[in-house]
Design a protein around this motif. Structure first.
Motif, PDB file in Angstrom:
ATOM      1  N   ILE A  87       0.840  -1.208   0.000  1.00  0.00           N
ATOM      2  CA  ILE A  87       0.000   0.000   0.000  1.00  0.00           C
ATOM      3  C   ILE A  87       0.871   1.252   0.000  1.00  0.00           C
ATOM      4  O   ILE A  87       0.659   2.183  -0.789  1.00  0.00           O
ATOM      5  N   ILE A  88       1.863   1.265   0.881  1.00  0.00           N
ATOM      6  CA  ILE A  88       2.743   2.429   1.005  1.00  0.00           C
ATOM      7  C   ILE A  88       3.559   2.624  -0.272  1.00  0.00           C
ATOM      8  O   ILE A  88       3.757   3.758  -0.737  1.00  0.00           O
ATOM      9  N   ASP A  89       4.025   1.531  -0.862  1.00  0.00           N
ATOM     10  CA  ASP A  89       4.798   1.622  -2.098  1.00  0.00           C
ATOM     11  C   ASP A  89       3.989   2.267  -3.227  1.00  0.00           C
ATOM     12  O   ASP A  89       4.556   2.950  -4.089  1.00  0.00           O
ATOM     13  N   ALA A  90       2.673   2.061  -3.204  1.00  0.00           N
ATOM     14  CA  ALA A  90       1.802   2.658  -4.225  1.00  0.00           C
ATOM     15  C   ALA A  90       1.556   4.145  -3.965  1.00  0.00           C
ATOM     16  O   ALA A  90       0.906   4.815  -4.776  1.00  0.00           O
ATOM     17  N   GLY A  91       2.048   4.647  -2.844  1.00  0.00           N
ATOM     18  CA  GLY A  91       1.836   6.045  -2.493  1.00  0.00           C
ATOM     19  C   GLY A  91       0.555   6.282  -1.727  1.00  0.00           C
ATOM     20  O   GLY A  91       0.219   7.424  -1.408  1.00  0.00           O
ATOM     21  N   ALA A  92      -0.165   5.210  -1.421  1.00  0.00           N
ATOM     22  CA  ALA A  92      -1.431   5.316  -0.686  1.00  0.00           C
ATOM     23  C   ALA A  92      -1.174   5.259   0.818  1.00  0.00           C
ATOM     24  O   ALA A  92      -0.068   4.950   1.277  1.00  0.00           O
ATOM     25  N   LYS A  93      -2.214   5.519   1.578  1.00  0.00           N
ATOM     26  CA  LYS A  93      -2.130   5.499   3.041  1.00  0.00           C
ATOM     27  C   LYS A  93      -2.794   4.241   3.577  1.00  0.00           C
ATOM     28  O   LYS A  93      -3.976   4.003   3.322  1.00  0.00           O
ATOM     29  N   PRO A  94      -2.058   3.401   4.320  1.00  0.00           N
ATOM     30  CA  PRO A  94      -2.697   2.259   4.973  1.00  0.00           C
ATOM     31  C   PRO A  94      -3.481   2.737   6.199  1.00  0.00           C
ATOM     32  O   PRO A  94      -2.927   3.434   7.052  1.00  0.00           O
ATOM     33  N   VAL A  95      -4.740   2.387   6.256  1.00  0.00           N
ATOM     34  CA  VAL A  95      -5.571   2.744   7.409  1.00  0.00           C
ATOM     35  C   VAL A  95      -5.735   1.475   8.240  1.00  0.00           C
ATOM     36  O   VAL A  95      -6.494   0.573   7.874  1.00  0.00           O
ATOM     37  N   PHE A  96      -4.994   1.393   9.333  1.00  0.00           N
ATOM     38  CA  PHE A  96      -5.004   0.189  10.151  1.00  0.00           C
ATOM     39  C   PHE A  96      -6.326   0.074  10.901  1.00  0.00           C
ATOM     40  O   PHE A  96      -6.774   1.028  11.555  1.00  0.00           O
ATOM     41  N   CYS A  97      -6.920  -1.108  10.835  1.00  0.00           N
ATOM     42  CA  CYS A  97      -8.230  -1.354  11.436  1.00  0.00           C
ATOM     43  C   CYS A  97      -8.119  -2.401  12.531  1.00  0.00           C
ATOM     44  O   CYS A  97      -7.329  -3.352  12.429  1.00  0.00           O
ATOM     45  N   ASP A  98      -8.926  -2.239  13.555  1.00  0.00           N
ATOM     46  CA  ASP A  98      -8.979  -3.226  14.627  1.00  0.00           C
ATOM     47  C   ASP A  98      -9.690  -4.480  14.128  1.00  0.00           C
ATOM     48  O   ASP A  98     -10.336  -4.479  13.071  1.00  0.00           O
ATOM     49  N   VAL A  99      -9.581  -5.557  14.902  1.00  0.00           N
ATOM     50  CA  VAL A  99     -10.139  -6.847  14.498  1.00  0.00           C
ATOM     51  C   VAL A  99     -11.009  -7.417  15.614  1.00  0.00           C
ATOM     52  O   VAL A  99     -10.971  -6.959  16.764  1.00  0.00           O
ATOM     53  N   ASP A 100     -11.775  -8.428  15.252  1.00  0.00           N
ATOM     54  CA  ASP A 100     -12.595  -9.126  16.242  1.00  0.00           C
ATOM     55  C   ASP A 100     -11.687  -9.855  17.227  1.00  0.00           C
ATOM     56  O   ASP A 100     -10.686 -10.472  16.837  1.00  0.00           O
ATOM     57  N   LEU A 101     -12.047  -9.819  18.514  1.00  0.00           N
ATOM     58  CA  LEU A 101     -11.194 -10.375  19.562  1.00  0.00           C
ATOM     59  C   LEU A 101     -11.090 -11.891  19.495  1.00  0.00           C
ATOM     60  O   LEU A 101     -10.138 -12.478  20.020  1.00  0.00           O
ATOM     61  N   ASN A 102     -12.043 -12.554  18.850  1.00  0.00           N
ATOM     62  CA  ASN A 102     -12.024 -14.010  18.768  1.00  0.00           C
ATOM     63  C   ASN A 102     -11.535 -14.534  17.419  1.00  0.00           C
ATOM     64  O   ASN A 102     -10.713 -15.440  17.350  1.00  0.00           O
ATOM     65  N   PHE A 104     -10.016 -12.671  15.024  1.00  0.00           N
ATOM     66  CA  PHE A 104      -8.869 -11.880  14.567  1.00  0.00           C
ATOM     67  C   PHE A 104      -9.093 -11.320  13.162  1.00  0.00           C
ATOM     68  O   PHE A 104      -8.142 -10.852  12.521  1.00  0.00           O
ATOM     69  N   ASN A 105     -10.314 -11.377  12.682  1.00  0.00           N
ATOM     70  CA  ASN A 105     -10.652 -10.851  11.362  1.00  0.00           C
ATOM     71  C   ASN A 105     -11.244  -9.448  11.459  1.00  0.00           C
ATOM     72  O   ASN A 105     -11.853  -9.081  12.470  1.00  0.00           O
ATOM     73  N   ILE A 106     -11.098  -8.666  10.401  1.00  0.00           N
ATOM     74  CA  ILE A 106     -11.703  -7.345  10.334  1.00  0.00           C
ATOM     75  C   ILE A 106     -13.223  -7.477  10.346  1.00  0.00           C
ATOM     76  O   ILE A 106     -13.776  -8.472   9.863  1.00  0.00           O
ATOM     77  N   ILE A 111     -14.968  -1.369   9.511  1.00  0.00           N
ATOM     78  CA  ILE A 111     -14.860  -0.806   8.163  1.00  0.00           C
ATOM     79  C   ILE A 111     -15.709   0.455   8.045  1.00  0.00           C
ATOM     80  O   ILE A 111     -15.257   1.483   7.512  1.00  0.00           O
ATOM     81  N   GLU A 112     -16.929   0.397   8.571  1.00  0.00           N
ATOM     82  CA  GLU A 112     -17.804   1.581   8.545  1.00  0.00           C
ATOM     83  C   GLU A 112     -17.170   2.750   9.294  1.00  0.00           C
ATOM     84  O   GLU A 112     -17.263   3.907   8.852  1.00  0.00           O
ATOM     85  N   ARG A 113     -16.524   2.455  10.416  1.00  0.00           N
ATOM     86  CA  ARG A 113     -15.903   3.523  11.207  1.00  0.00           C
ATOM     87  C   ARG A 113     -14.727   4.168  10.488  1.00  0.00           C
ATOM     88  O   ARG A 113     -14.479   5.367  10.634  1.00  0.00           O
ATOM     89  N   LYS A 114     -13.993   3.383   9.726  1.00  0.00           N
ATOM     90  CA  LYS A 114     -12.738   3.865   9.158  1.00  0.00           C
ATOM     91  C   LYS A 114     -12.858   4.380   7.716  1.00  0.00           C
ATOM     92  O   LYS A 114     -11.925   5.008   7.214  1.00  0.00           O
ATOM     93  N   MET A 115     -13.961   4.125   7.050  1.00  0.00           N
ATOM     94  CA  MET A 115     -14.105   4.575   5.665  1.00  0.00           C
ATOM     95  C   MET A 115     -14.252   6.089   5.576  1.00  0.00           C
ATOM     96  O   MET A 115     -14.915   6.714   6.402  1.00  0.00           O
ATOM     97  N   THR A 116     -13.600   6.679   4.574  1.00  0.00           N
ATOM     98  CA  THR A 116     -13.726   8.110   4.284  1.00  0.00           C
ATOM     99  C   THR A 116     -13.936   8.266   2.780  1.00  0.00           C
ATOM    100  O   THR A 116     -13.959   7.291   2.026  1.00  0.00           O
ATOM    101  N   LYS A 117     -14.036   9.518   2.348  1.00  0.00           N
ATOM    102  CA  LYS A 117     -14.175   9.790   0.917  1.00  0.00           C
ATOM    103  C   LYS A 117     -12.924   9.392   0.142  1.00  0.00           C
ATOM    104  O   LYS A 117     -12.965   9.220  -1.084  1.00  0.00           O
ATOM    105  N   LYS A 118     -11.802   9.236   0.857  1.00  0.00           N
ATOM    106  CA  LYS A 118     -10.545   8.863   0.201  1.00  0.00           C
ATOM    107  C   LYS A 118     -10.335   7.350   0.118  1.00  0.00           C
ATOM    108  O   LYS A 118      -9.377   6.890  -0.514  1.00  0.00           O
ATOM    109  N   THR A 119     -11.216   6.577   0.760  1.00  0.00           N
ATOM    110  CA  THR A 119     -11.057   5.126   0.777  1.00  0.00           C
ATOM    111  C   THR A 119     -11.357   4.545  -0.602  1.00  0.00           C
ATOM    112  O   THR A 119     -12.456   4.714  -1.129  1.00  0.00           O
TER     113      THR A 119
END
Length: 376
Positions: A87-102, A104-106, A111-119
């Motif tokens: 992601i970084i090599d492409a010049g984009a910004k990685p937006v790190f997201c938390d995961v389910d505690l059991n 370990f998946n997103i 996803i709803e919390r972290k999405m923006t117009k730039k996503t």
């Protein structure tokens, strides 16, 4: 030491490689095309193209989907570093997201919390072999592109579809620690012809897909068959017939590998379920199947590190996959607190699960785990 990963390479693979040597052509040719076709048929993927490694696929996915500077790409923080690097090599910004505690998946909620117009994209991981809640994720993701890191989920199914065929691009790995092992290599999968054509050029120096060599041009009856025609500028990421010959033999054995892994998974779940000082991994969602690539424990009472050392001291190798990306110093400019991932990082350990574990090995691992707290 009982290893956490292993492979089952043998005489069949050696014989297949010997045939490639005898052909006097070891580059990508008919054997590679056969593997791509068989792999695609196995997971019902319309298009499948082999690469020299899965990391090259991750980098390539950014190009194929036109991820560019200023874009944001969502990525679960419990993940492989190659994903963030791409992601970084492409010049984009990685937006790190938390995961389910059991699992370990997103999660769809994150996803709803972290999405923006730039996503513009989501690079998800199916952790340990268990598929994500894809329908719910797709619903909240809207029109953004979805890249599936399916390196953990060889032949895992989400409802009636295989992981790696759910999103826009799928990525599989065949390195030394995976279920299907060729030493290195990977497969990119997609269902869109446009992506297929772009990838054919991208993975081989930008050469137009119908003309890849002087021999191809000669067969086209060109007078100057040494001329070059480029569709884009790129690197060289193709596989070869040596790796593909090994892969074709491994493909015949994979169902047996996964069946054995499931048996070990079931033994761990049954034998360890009454230990109140640890938390076991969940089963796949209803109507889903797992590759059982990893088995993980969450150790309570702050004793994870002590437990890990105890296991290694008893000749059982354990580790933690994957260290949260947002806690890596190189990515500190993208870092932010992620509660679940940080708890996972402090409590989780992966224990051996692979087809080469004997029943004696599995029983020893179980007994060793049970004995950790008996004298405390």
């Amino acid at each position: 030491m009982i290893q956490i990963f292993s492979n089952s390479l043998g005489k069949e693979e050696l014989k297949a490689v010997e045939k490639v040597f005898e052909s006097k052509w070891v580059g990508a040719a008919d054997v590679t095309l056969e593997f791509e076709e068989q792999f695609g048929e196995s997971i019902k993927s319309k298009y499948s193209l082999s690469f020299n490694c899965a990391t090259a696929i991750l980098y390539g996915s950014m190009k194929i989907l036109n991820i560019k500077p200023g874009d944001e790409v969502l990525i679960p923080t419990v993940n492989f570093i190659g994903c963030a690097n791409a992601i970084i090599d492409a010049g984009a910004k990685p937006v790190f997201c938390d995961v389910d505690l059991n699992t370990f998946n997103i999660t769809p909620e994150e996803i709803e919390r972290k999405m923006t117009k730039k996503t513009t994209a989501l690079l998800l991981l199916h952790y340990g072999g268990n598929p994500v809640a894809f329908d719910e994720i797709k619903e909240v993701s809207g029109d953004i592109k979805i890249i599936e890191d399916s390196c953990n989920t060889l032949f895992s199914k989400y409802k009636d579809r295989y992981c790696g065929t759910l999103g826009d691009i799928g990525c599989f790995s065949f390195d030394a620690m995976k279920i299907l092992v060729t030493g290195d290599g990977g497969m990119m999968t997609f269902q869109d012809e446009e992506y297929y054509e772009k990838t054919l050029q991208y993975r081989y120096l930008g050469l137009v897909s119908k003309i890849k060599s002087g021999v191809d041009s000669l067969q086209e009856e060109k007078k100057t068959w040494w001329e070059i025609e480029l569709g884009c500028k790129s690197g060289r990421f193709i596989s070869n017939d040596i790796i593909s010959a090994i892969a074709l033999e491994q493909l015949k054995k994979v169902d047996g590998f996964i069946s054995r892994r499931k048996k070990i998974w079931d033994t761990y779940k049954s034998e360890l379920k009454d230990l109140d000082w640890l938390v076991l991994p969940p089963e796949p969602y209803e109507n889903c199947t797992s590759s059982y690539f990893m088995f993980w424990l969450r150790i309570k009472n702050g004793q994870r590190n002590e437990f890990a050392r105890y296991m290694v001291d008893n000749e059982i190798y354990v580790t933690f996959r994957y260290y949260p990306l947002h806690q890596i110093n190189e990515y500190k400019e993208f870092s932010l607190p992620l509660k679940n991932a940080e708890e996972i990082c402090d409590t989780t350990i992966n224990i051996p699960i692979h087809q080469n574990l004997s029943d004696k090995d599995v029983n020893y691992i179980v007994d060793t785990i049970k004995n950790f707290r008996r004298n405390k």
